[in-house]
Design a protein around this motif. Structure first.
Motif, short mmCIF file in Angstrom:
data_model
loop_
_atom_site.label_atom_id
_atom_site.label_comp_id
_atom_site.label_asym_id
_atom_site.label_seq_id
_atom_site.Cartn_x
_atom_site.Cartn_y
_atom_site.Cartn_z
N ARG A 125 0.84 -1.20 0.00
CA ARG A 125 0.00 0.00 0.00
C ARG A 125 0.88 1.26 0.00
O ARG A 125 0.63 2.20 -0.76
CB ARG A 125 -0.90 -0.03 1.24
N SER A 153 -3.71 -4.70 1.41
CA SER A 153 -3.14 -3.70 0.50
C SER A 153 -4.19 -2.71 0.00
O SER A 153 -3.84 -1.71 -0.63
CB SER A 153 -2.49 -4.37 -0.70
N THR A 154 -5.47 -2.99 0.28
CA THR A 154 -6.61 -2.16 -0.17
C THR A 154 -6.53 -1.81 -1.65
O THR A 154 -6.77 -0.67 -2.06
CB THR A 154 -6.74 -0.87 0.67
N ALA A 156 -3.76 -2.05 -3.69
CA ALA A 156 -2.43 -1.76 -4.23
C ALA A 156 -1.84 -2.96 -4.94
O ALA A 156 -1.01 -2.81 -5.85
CB ALA A 156 -1.49 -1.31 -3.11
#
Length: 254
Positions: A125, A153-154, A156
């Motif tokens: 991230r 990593s939402t 990424a």
């Protein structure tokens, strides 16, 4: 941890859950097999998922919350989950080619046996936010790209290429032949706030408990340290990586 195959998943697929990671995946390039959407979920969010699914001709299966709980092993799925083709690793040459196309000096991260998927996800991230060119990890004794990494990593993970290599020491030697400066972390290193990361650089982040292995540390051109004045003389790997990445980002004139 990578989930075991079941009737909804095989060895060539991964589960992604959580609203932001799912939206990033839907906007990405990897083939998506199916979407599971919780019945009664917020209409505006459901409409967004339905629109993207229609564009890509993906089947949506509306299921009760307990079904999503079961599929995600009771993780916080936020009412949505999808099955997607397993993550594809890049090659080192592909990562370097990507940097050449962007006409920027490459900034690589080398992760020396990071074991916690949450640390890897958090590092990815930060790497995405700071424009890191790519990440290099070993094939063994380290966490790989999994659903947990993806969620942490939402999104990424869809943007930062990751290369797996057999031997990190040999990879570093190869990078040095290609005029990379290689930096690592050590308690006796130079204050990281003085680090100049201009040019082609590779930053090594060590294992959560053992740090950088001696053979890999011996390959570093310079060692960096993060000064600490508190009682606890260590930082979480992803926190330390974040500080170093942003010092590199700042010194490169970004």
């Amino acid at each position: 941890m990578k989930q075991k195959p079941n009737d909804e998943q095989d060895n060539k697929t991964e589960f992604i859950s959580g609203r932001h990671p799912v939206l990033e995946a839907l906007e990405g390039e990897r083939p998506i097999n199916k979407i599971f959407l919780q019945k009664g979920i917020q209409p505006s969010f459901a409409a967004k998922i339905e629109k993207l699914a229609k564009q890509k001709k993906i089947i949506i299966s509306r299921v009760p919350k307990n079904r999503l709980d079961e599929l995600t092993k009771h993780q916080n799925h936020q009412g949505v989950l999808l099955t997607i083709a397993a993550y594809q690793y890049a090659t080192l040459s592909e990562i370097l080619k990507r940097s050449a196309q962007q006409e920027t000096a490459p900034f690589l991260l080398i992760l020396d046996n990071i074991e916690d998927p949450h640390n890897l996800g958090s590092i990815m991230r930060t790497a995405d936010a700071a424009g890191v060119t790519g990440i290099i990890i070993p094939q063994r004794h380290a966490v790989q790209l999994t659903a947990t990494v993806a969620k942490t990593s939402t999104g990424a993970i869809e943007h930062v290429p990751v290369a797996r290599v057999n031997n990190l020491v040999q990879t570093v030697k190869q990078l040095k032949k290609e005029n990379f400066w290689v930096f690592g972390t050590d308690m006796t290193g130079q204050d990281y706030r003085k680090w100049n990361a201009q040019g082609a650089v590779a930053l090594i982040i060590g294992n959560e408990g053992k740090g950088i292995s001696p053979l890999l540390k011996a390959q570093c051109d310079q060692l960096l340290t993060i000064p600490m004045i508190g009682h606890v003389q260590s930082l979480n790997a992803s926190v330390a990586a974040g500080l170093l990445i942003y010092q590199g980002f700042t010194s490169r004139g970004n």
